[in-house]
Design a protein around this motif. Structure first.
Motif, mmCIF file in Angstrom:
data_model
loop_
_atom_site.group_PDB
_atom_site.id
_atom_site.type_symbol
_atom_site.label_atom_id
_atom_site.label_comp_id
_atom_site.label_asym_id
_atom_site.label_seq_id
_atom_site.Cartn_x
_atom_site.Cartn_y
_atom_site.Cartn_z
ATOM 1 N N LEU A 91 0.777 -1.193 0.067
ATOM 2 C CA LEU A 91 0.000 -0.060 -0.125
ATOM 3 C C LEU A 91 1.065 1.308 -0.015
ATOM 4 N N TYR A 92 1.739 1.260 0.567
ATOM 5 C CA TYR A 92 2.697 2.350 0.942
ATOM 6 C C TYR A 92 3.159 2.700 -0.619
ATOM 7 N N ASN A 93 4.034 1.438 -1.337
ATOM 8 C CA ASN A 93 4.432 1.895 -2.588
ATOM 9 C C ASN A 93 3.417 2.569 -3.371
ATOM 10 N N GLU A 94 2.261 1.914 -3.478
ATOM 11 C CA GLU A 94 1.218 2.595 -4.383
ATOM 12 C C GLU A 94 1.174 3.888 -3.879
ATOM 13 N N ALA A 95 0.746 4.136 -2.629
ATOM 14 C CA ALA A 95 0.597 5.510 -2.293
ATOM 15 C C ALA A 95 1.869 6.536 -2.803
ATOM 16 N N ARG A 96 3.176 6.094 -2.836
ATOM 17 C CA ARG A 96 4.108 6.660 -3.069
ATOM 18 C C ARG A 96 4.076 7.098 -4.618
ATOM 19 N N GLN A 97 3.776 6.182 -5.507
ATOM 20 C CA GLN A 97 3.379 6.242 -6.852
ATOM 21 C C GLN A 97 2.295 7.144 -7.385
ATOM 22 N N ARG A 98 1.510 7.251 -6.409
ATOM 23 C CA ARG A 98 0.200 8.237 -6.428
ATOM 24 C C ARG A 98 0.553 9.600 -5.893
ATOM 25 N N GLY A 99 1.589 9.575 -5.115
ATOM 26 C CA GLY A 99 2.089 10.891 -4.640
ATOM 27 C C GLY A 99 1.129 11.226 -3.472
ATOM 28 N N VAL A 100 0.745 10.484 -2.428
ATOM 29 C CA VAL A 100 -0.177 10.327 -1.457
ATOM 30 C C VAL A 100 0.495 11.480 -0.330
ATOM 31 N N THR A 139 -0.815 4.376 9.164
ATOM 32 C CA THR A 139 -0.997 3.026 9.112
ATOM 33 C C THR A 139 -1.642 2.260 7.987
ATOM 34 N N LYS A 140 -1.704 0.898 8.065
ATOM 35 C CA LYS A 140 -2.158 0.291 6.932
ATOM 36 C C LYS A 140 -3.337 0.640 6.568
ATOM 37 N N ALA A 141 -4.385 0.718 7.543
ATOM 38 C CA ALA A 141 -5.999 1.248 7.464
ATOM 39 C C ALA A 141 -5.749 2.561 6.818
ATOM 40 N N GLN A 142 -5.068 3.448 7.225
ATOM 41 C CA GLN A 142 -5.070 4.809 6.680
ATOM 42 C C GLN A 142 -4.566 4.798 5.477
ATOM 43 N N LEU A 143 -3.340 3.955 5.107
ATOM 44 C CA LEU A 143 -3.121 4.003 3.767
ATOM 45 C C LEU A 143 -4.045 3.294 2.731
ATOM 46 N N ALA A 144 -4.792 2.611 3.318
ATOM 47 C CA ALA A 144 -5.612 1.861 2.478
ATOM 48 C C ALA A 144 -6.909 2.780 2.165
ATOM 49 N N LYS A 145 -7.301 3.673 3.178
ATOM 50 C CA LYS A 145 -8.360 4.665 3.104
ATOM 51 C C LYS A 145 -8.038 5.798 2.169
ATOM 52 N N ALA A 146 -6.582 6.240 2.208
ATOM 53 C CA ALA A 146 -6.078 7.436 1.196
ATOM 54 C C ALA A 146 -6.196 6.677 -0.153
ATOM 55 N N LEU A 147 -6.150 5.613 -0.227
ATOM 56 C CA LEU A 147 -5.863 5.035 -1.681
ATOM 57 C C LEU A 147 -7.360 4.602 -2.282
ATOM 58 N N GLY A 148 -8.395 4.713 -1.364
ATOM 59 C CA GLY A 148 -9.863 4.574 -1.929
ATOM 60 C C GLY A 148 -10.071 3.111 -1.804
ATOM 61 N N ARG A 149 -9.544 2.377 -0.917
ATOM 62 C CA ARG A 149 -9.777 0.887 -0.765
ATOM 63 C C ARG A 149 -10.739 0.461 0.261
#
Length: 107
Positions: free
Chosen positions: A81-90, A97-107
């Motif tokens: 999730l972190y790597n995907e967030a980095r690619q999207r520029g979050v 946390t894992k849950a926060q990353l998932a929420k930020a990515l819209g999962r």
């Protein structure tokens, strides 16, 4: 092939064995999977002398079709999730946390 089987069960055994080998299982593992599945089906239909309670009461192997595979899987890891967030520029991803990353990515 399990002893006491008929032509239908032999075809079933070969089909399951071939499918397992196509998925990348070794010859020995494919034979084990096929034998266990055929024995369970024989027990469910009353073709075997003895049968465990789980063989007769549980969902059939063919119907289950892998429903229990990876039942404990919690989805992607935090690092994924972190790597995907980095690619999207979050922004602020390193403290999430894992849950926060998932929420930020819209999962």
């Amino acid at each position: 092939m399990p002893r006491g089987s008929n032509a239908k069960r032999e075809r079933q055994y070969e089909h399951i064995k071939d499918s397992a080998k196509d998925r990348g299982e070794s010859e020995e593992r494919a034979e084990e999977i096929a034998a266990r599945t055929v024995n369970k089906e024989r027990a469910r239909s009353g073709e075997s002398r003895t049968a465990s309670r789980t063989s007769t009461k549980d969902m059939s192997s063919s119907r289950r079709g892998g429903l229990r595979s990876h039942s404990g899987s919690g989805g992607p890891t935090r690092d994924q999730l972190y790597n995907e967030a980095r690619q999207r520029g979050v922004k602020g991803r390193s403290n999430m946390t894992k849950a926060q990353l998932a929420k930020a990515l819209g999962r």
